[in-house]
Design a protein around this motif. Structure first.
Motif, mmCIF file in Angstrom:
data_model
loop_
_atom_site.group_PDB
_atom_site.id
_atom_site.type_symbol
_atom_site.label_atom_id
_atom_site.label_comp_id
_atom_site.label_asym_id
_atom_site.label_seq_id
_atom_site.Cartn_x
_atom_site.Cartn_y
_atom_site.Cartn_z
ATOM 1 N N THR A 17 0.816 -1.208 0.000
ATOM 2 C CA THR A 17 0.000 0.000 0.000
ATOM 3 C C THR A 17 0.846 1.253 0.000
ATOM 4 O O THR A 17 0.485 2.244 -0.632
ATOM 5 N N ILE A 20 2.107 1.838 -3.589
ATOM 6 C CA ILE A 20 1.110 2.221 -4.591
ATOM 7 C C ILE A 20 0.629 3.652 -4.371
ATOM 8 O O ILE A 20 0.183 4.313 -5.287
ATOM 9 N N THR A 22 -1.610 6.918 -3.141
ATOM 10 C CA THR A 22 -3.036 7.201 -3.190
ATOM 11 C C THR A 22 -3.438 7.464 -4.618
ATOM 12 O O THR A 22 -2.665 7.962 -5.419
ATOM 13 N N ALA A 23 -4.657 7.129 -4.912
ATOM 14 C CA ALA A 23 -5.157 7.287 -6.278
ATOM 15 C C ALA A 23 -5.594 8.716 -6.515
ATOM 16 O O ALA A 23 -5.857 9.470 -5.587
ATOM 17 N N ARG A 27 -10.892 8.881 -11.008
ATOM 18 C CA ARG A 27 -10.425 7.984 -12.062
ATOM 19 C C ARG A 27 -11.499 6.961 -12.371
ATOM 20 O O ARG A 27 -12.201 6.488 -11.513
ATOM 21 N N LEU A 32 -8.850 2.229 -11.903
ATOM 22 C CA LEU A 32 -8.900 1.304 -10.778
ATOM 23 C C LEU A 32 -8.306 -0.039 -11.194
ATOM 24 O O LEU A 32 -7.559 -0.652 -10.437
ATOM 25 N N GLU A 34 -5.998 -0.559 -13.413
ATOM 26 C CA GLU A 34 -4.542 -0.376 -13.464
ATOM 27 C C GLU A 34 -3.943 -0.397 -12.061
ATOM 28 O O GLU A 34 -2.871 -0.958 -11.850
ATOM 29 N N ARG A 35 -4.644 0.188 -11.106
ATOM 30 C CA ARG A 35 -4.145 0.216 -9.724
ATOM 31 C C ARG A 35 -4.164 -1.184 -9.122
ATOM 32 O O ARG A 35 -3.246 -1.573 -8.422
ATOM 33 N N ALA A 38 -1.311 -3.030 -10.562
ATOM 34 C CA ALA A 38 -0.071 -2.586 -9.924
ATOM 35 C C ALA A 38 0.086 -3.219 -8.542
ATOM 36 O O ALA A 38 1.188 -3.614 -8.158
ATOM 37 N N TYR A 81 -8.508 0.379 0.167
ATOM 38 C CA TYR A 81 -9.871 0.743 -0.230
ATOM 39 C C TYR A 81 -10.890 0.615 0.890
ATOM 40 O O TYR A 81 -12.060 0.924 0.688
ATOM 41 N N GLY A 111 -11.673 5.134 -6.744
ATOM 42 C CA GLY A 111 -10.279 4.852 -7.000
ATOM 43 C C GLY A 111 -9.338 5.411 -5.962
ATOM 44 O O GLY A 111 -8.206 4.994 -5.846
ATOM 45 N N ASP A 112 -9.807 6.376 -5.158
ATOM 46 C CA ASP A 112 -8.939 6.967 -4.150
ATOM 47 C C ASP A 112 -9.184 6.392 -2.763
ATOM 48 O O ASP A 112 -8.633 6.875 -1.791
#
Length: 116
Positions: A17, A20, A22-23, A27, A32, A34-35, A38, A81, A111-112
């Motif tokens: 976490t 990665i 924060t998103a 988005r 999401l 893609e995240r 990742a 999330y 996404g964030d």
């Protein structure tokens, strides 16, 4: 995570976490997805790539995600999330990147990591 862990590719949920970040707010599902991809890459210590995932149709098992990486991934998703993922209730959904994206969205998370 220690410097030795970083060099060897070892990682845990906290490492995943923090790596990665924060998103970006707003988005779309592609962002999401893609995240999540990742997160898988990081959870596997970069043994599985995003290309591996795409080549396997998003299947975690077919891409080569092992059980320890899978647990790291689930913990990271829960922390990032704020969702509760149940492997007994949703085994099929948790087996693919797209299924994970649907579960995160169904939980009302953007996404964030904030409520959608």
């Amino acid at each position: 995570m220690t410097d030795a862990d970083t060099r060897t590719g070892a990682t845990g949920a906290i490492g995943v976490t923090s790596a990665i970040g924060t998103a970006e707010p707003g988005r779309a599902d592609d962002g999401l997805r893609e995240r999540v991809e990742a997160l898988v890459v990081i959870a596997t210590g970069r043994v599985v790539s995003a290309d591996d995932l795409r080549g396997a149709g998003g299947s975690l098992v077919e891409a080569g995600v092992n059980s320890i990486a899978y647990i790291n991934l689930l913990e990271a998703l829960e922390r990032l999330y704020g969702v509760e993922l149940d492997t007994e209730r949703d085994p099929e959904a948790l087996a693919t990147v797209d299924g994970i994206v649907r579960l995160v969205r169904a939980a009302g998370r953007g996404g964030d990591g904030t409520p959608a």
